[in-house]
Design a protein around this motif. Structure first.
Motif, PDB file in Angstrom:
ATOM      1  N   THR A  72     -11.238  -0.745  -0.558  1.00 25.58           N
ATOM      2  CA  THR A  72     -10.469  -1.237  -1.701  1.00 25.58           C
ATOM      3  C   THR A  72      -9.915  -2.624  -1.430  1.00 25.58           C
ATOM      4  N   GLU A 113      -7.834  -5.452   4.836  1.00 21.08           N
ATOM      5  CA  GLU A 113      -8.577  -6.520   5.508  1.00 21.08           C
ATOM      6  C   GLU A 113     -10.056  -6.157   5.406  1.00 21.08           C
ATOM      7  N   THR A 152       0.834  -1.201   0.000  1.00 22.64           N
ATOM      8  CA  THR A 152       0.000   0.000   0.000  1.00 22.64           C
ATOM      9  C   THR A 152       0.874   1.258   0.000  1.00 22.64           C
TER      10      THR A 152
HETATM   11  O1  PRX Z   1      -7.354 -11.197   2.294  1.00 20.24           O
HETATM   12  C1  PRX Z   1      -7.262 -10.041   1.511  1.00 20.24           C
HETATM   13  C2  PRX Z   1      -6.935  -8.870   2.411  1.00 20.24           C
HETATM   14  O2  PRX Z   1      -5.530  -8.720   2.373  1.00 20.24           O
HETATM   15  C3  PRX Z   1      -4.948  -9.683   1.513  1.00 20.24           C
HETATM   16  C4  PRX Z   1      -3.783  -9.096   0.792  1.00 20.24           C
HETATM   17  O3  PRX Z   1      -2.805  -8.732   1.720  1.00 20.24           O
HETATM   18  P1  PRX Z   1      -1.533  -7.935   1.253  1.00 20.24           P
HETATM   19  O4  PRX Z   1      -0.919  -8.598   0.090  1.00 20.24           O
HETATM   20  O5  PRX Z   1      -0.679  -7.747   2.454  1.00 20.24           O
HETATM   21  O6  PRX Z   1      -2.060  -6.549   0.737  1.00 20.24           O
HETATM   22  C5  PRX Z   1      -2.691  -5.695   1.641  1.00 20.24           C
HETATM   23  C6  PRX Z   1      -2.937  -4.377   0.982  1.00 20.24           C
HETATM   24  C7  PRX Z   1      -3.678  -4.443  -0.280  1.00 20.24           C
HETATM   25  C8  PRX Z   1      -6.065 -10.086   0.598  1.00 20.24           C
HETATM   26  O7  PRX Z   1      -5.837 -11.353   0.034  1.00 20.24           O
HETATM   27  N1  PRX Z   1      -7.564  -7.622   1.961  1.00 20.24           N
HETATM   28  C9  PRX Z   1      -6.962  -6.563   1.400  1.00 20.24           C
HETATM   29  N2  PRX Z   1      -7.843  -5.580   1.193  1.00 20.24           N
HETATM   30  C10 PRX Z   1      -9.043  -6.016   1.614  1.00 20.24           C
HETATM   31  C11 PRX Z   1      -8.864  -7.328   2.106  1.00 20.24           C
HETATM   32  N3  PRX Z   1      -9.884  -8.055   2.577  1.00 20.24           N
HETATM   33  C12 PRX Z   1     -11.105  -7.492   2.573  1.00 20.24           C
HETATM   34  N4  PRX Z   1     -11.353  -6.246   2.144  1.00 20.24           N
HETATM   35  C13 PRX Z   1     -10.367  -5.463   1.661  1.00 20.24           C
HETATM   36  N5  PRX Z   1     -10.627  -4.233   1.262  1.00 20.24           N
END
Ligand code: PRX
Length: 646
Positions: free
Chosen positions: A410, A386, A309
């Motif tokens: 998002t 999340e 992010t």
């Molecule tokens: O499970 C989903 C959750 O975070 C995971 C991805 O984590 P990462 O690669 O560390 O990236 C985080 C920043 C984008 C996903 O597989 N996740 C991310 N955004 C959301 C989410 N779960 C629900 N709603 C969201 N908006």
């Protein structure tokens, strides 16, 4: 049911937004029906040195497997984030830096200064022997120099690998080793919530196991840190003599931009590799449309640059759009629980983007902390990392945004480079807890996890994406086979996200969380296998199994079951030791919330640990343990239930 709560697009948004409902529908349709034409146009937001002729040449099929976009085009992303803004915006603000301690002077950096700082540091990297394609490990706190370091790498074609400054020496060491980088950029110390983080000391500890050629150390807190002769040099000494011009390297669209390690369901964290052209288009485009970004708005993404992010929405997306991006060194509760909103008022922030875990923690402290600030400048709120529970969503909307600001929830991943499923504030009626609709060019589908059959209409299952998008990761660094196996082997021809998802009758997507052995703690991804392997490295641990458990603030907490070696006494002291051990091995974010000694673990007759049962025990959802008939020894479960801590 929250599903039935709908917040319609506010009238002024429907009238004035970049994308209204009609434009969304039309553009989305075109993005999937005429992707070639669509992307040829959208990619013009980036300045290409040599224009591309080819657009999407990706294939998810095993025989022909590749992810490639705009391949014959060339560009430089640092030039896109800096040089091209100089004719019009040299004196405009690029970065506002707000320090951990509100009484420390802040820093306001213009595009012209950021350009000069980047060029000087790029020249310093070259003087230190860094060449195109070399990997540069960055272990820096949230200071503008972190952005400078990223942009300087991009400028000379070096590949940065940022390691979150909260990770342990052990984790840092593994990441340096995996990408064979021989230079590390760090600071004397970091600062978070008034506490010092010994970054240089951590680097020294990591380098005992994996020596590197050069460490460039930023003077930040002024702590007295030992410097290793011949290896360590000071950042300011290195840039002092350097020229403030550095010609950007002409990069192929598919040349690597960065590696970012992320946890998977098995093995060590993998190096997610992103390349230049598609990532540039994707981050700039999503930043503009999702946040409805207009020139001169103050935009604040509260994520750390150590996570994707921070890469996409603190640095590359906003700077490619010539935005004002706020970088915050601190934490939401220091000096007090009003800090986020004080910063919003101080800089008249219009767009604020943060993780639900921070919001839940602040919500618990009561509305007063928010209400004593003004927040009138806010027009849009964002959520990331999340699932956001509807209570937190409503609080964010009503209390933080005074009921005035749409919330863009998002959904995306390190692997996706940028937003994938998200509302657009002028186009999408909001349902609290739903990430809503796919972004342009994103083709989600829901499959039955068992049969792989694609489900239609309202349904629930595993979330896949059926075609490539420009921001997609290109490989796992050094292990292309693992890339294919991890994401493309379960549901042939599609990218498997690892997430569960529901689609309602209006076509809204509701992410239900990971359905693999990945847990999401405070929006940070942890592999249960990683924590287990840290535990079994302790000489008193024979076996360990780690699962996620529901947690009010963090979303998920970490629940560890540990079988100690024969003859070991399972004392409270050992329990605390093991918790601290994991914290030291991986980093504070991996600290187990609960550690239960388990004389043995529930296994099938073939010796497979039954995690489903362990998850139920951890969640205290013991009324319905499901089918336990395949257990080798059913008494094990009784014992775990009877001895559940707390
Ligand atoms: O499970 C989903 C959750 O975070 C995971 C991805 O984590 P990462 O690669 O560390 O990236 C985080 C920043 C984008 C996903 O597989 N996740 C991310 N955004 C959301 C989410 N779960 C629900 N709603 C969201 N908006």
């Amino acid at each position: 049911m929250s599903e039935h709560v709908v917040h319609p697009v506010p009238e002024e948004w429907a009238k004035n937004a970049l994308i209204d409902a009609e434009t969304y529908a039309e553009k989305y349709r075109r993005s999937v029906e005429d992707p070639d034409g669509f992307w040829r146009e959208e990619a013009q937001r980036i300045d290409w040195i040599k224009p591309f002729t080819k657009v999407n040449e990706s294939s998810f099929d095993e025989d022909d497997f590749r992810v490639r976009w705009f391949e014959d085009g060339t560009l430089n992303l640092s030039a896109n984030c800096l040089d091209r803004h100089l004719p019009e915006k040299a004196q405009d603000v690029a970065i506002i830096w707000e320090p951990d301690d509100p009484n420390t002077p802040n820093r306001i950096i213009t595009y012209s200064q950021l350009h000069a700082d980047t060029c000087r540091f790029a020249n310093a990297l070259k003087a230190n022997g860094v060449k195109k394609g070399d990997r540069v490990t960055i272990y820096l706190p949230m200071v503008p120099e972190a952005a400078v370091a990223m942009l300087a790498c991009a400028r000379i074609g070096a590949v940065h690998s940022i390691v979150f400054a909260g990770f342990s020496p052990e984790a840092l060491c593994g990441r340096i080793q995996d990408c064979q980088s021989d230079i590390v950029l760090t600071a004397d110390e970091g600062l978070r919530g008034g506490k010092k983080v010994p970054l240089k000391a951590n680097v020294d500890a990591a380098l005992e196991k994996v020596p590197v050629r050069r460490v460039i150390v930023l003077h930040h807190t002024g702590a007295d840190v030992p410097m290793v002769e011949g290896r360590d040099v000071w950042w300011y000494d290195e840039i002092e003599e350097q020229n403030a011009q550095c010609e950007p390297e002409e990069m192929g669209a598919e040349d690597p931009l960065f590696i970012l390690y992320t946890s998977g369901s098995t093995g060590k964290p993998k190096g997610v590799l992103h390349t230049t052209g598609g990532y540039a288009v994707w981050t700039a485009m999503t930043h503009e449309y999702t946040f409805d970004y207009r020139p001169n708005q103050v935009y604040w993404c509260a994520a750390d640059i150590g996570w994707v992010t921070g890469h996409s929405y603190v640095v590359y997306g906003p700077l490619a759009n010539g935005a004002i991006t706020l970088m915050f060194e601190g934490v939401p509760n220091y000096p007090d629980f009003s800090r986020f909103w004080q910063v919003v008022d101080k800089y008249q922030v219009e767009i604020f983007y943060a993780a639900p875990t921070a919001l839940r923690a602040l919500m618990r402290e009561g509305d007063e902390w928010v209400k004593k600030t003004c927040r009138k400048s806010l027009r849009l709120l964002g959520s990331v990392g999340e699932p956001i529970n509807p209570e937190a969503w409503e609080w964010y909307h009503k209390v933080v945004g005074d009921g005035r600001c749409p919330i863009v929830d998002t959904w995306w991943q390190t692997e996706t480079g940028g937003h994938m499923i998200t509302p657009l504030p002028g186009a999408t009626d909001l349902k609290p807890g739903s990430a809503s609709m796919p972004f342009f060019g994103v083709q989600p589908a829901i499959v039955d996890p068992a049969s792989g059959e694609v489900l239609e209409g309202a349904c629930e299952g595993a979330l896949i994406i059926t075609d490539s998008w420009p921001g997609q990761m290109r490989t796992v660094y050094g292990d292309h086979e693992r890339f294919f196996q991890t994401y493309f082997s379960q549901y042939p021809g599609s990218y498997f996200t690892g997430d569960g998802c529901r689609r309602d009758e209006d076509g809204y997507y509701w992410i239900t969380g990971r359905i693999d052995d990945v847990i999401n703690v405070s929006g940070h991804r942890m592999g249960t296998a990683e924590i287990e392997s840290a535990l079994v490295e302790h000489d008193k641990v024979a076996e360990a199994a780690v699962v996620g458990m529901p947690h009010d603030i963090k979303g998920q907490g970490i629940y560890a079951y540990v079988t100690t070696t024969a003859g070991t006494e399972d004392t409270e002291e050992l329990r605390q030791d093991l918790i601290q051990w994991v914290r030291r091995e991986i980093g504070p974010i991996a600290t187990p919330d609960v550690l239960q000694f388990a004389p043995s673990l529930p296994k099938t007759r073939s010796g497979k640990i039954m995690r489903r049962i362990l998850r139920k025990i951890a969640a205290n959802d013991t009324g319905n343990l499901g089918d336990t008939s395949t257990l080798a020894d059913p008494d094990v479960v009784e014992h775990l239930l009877a001895n559940r801590p707390g």
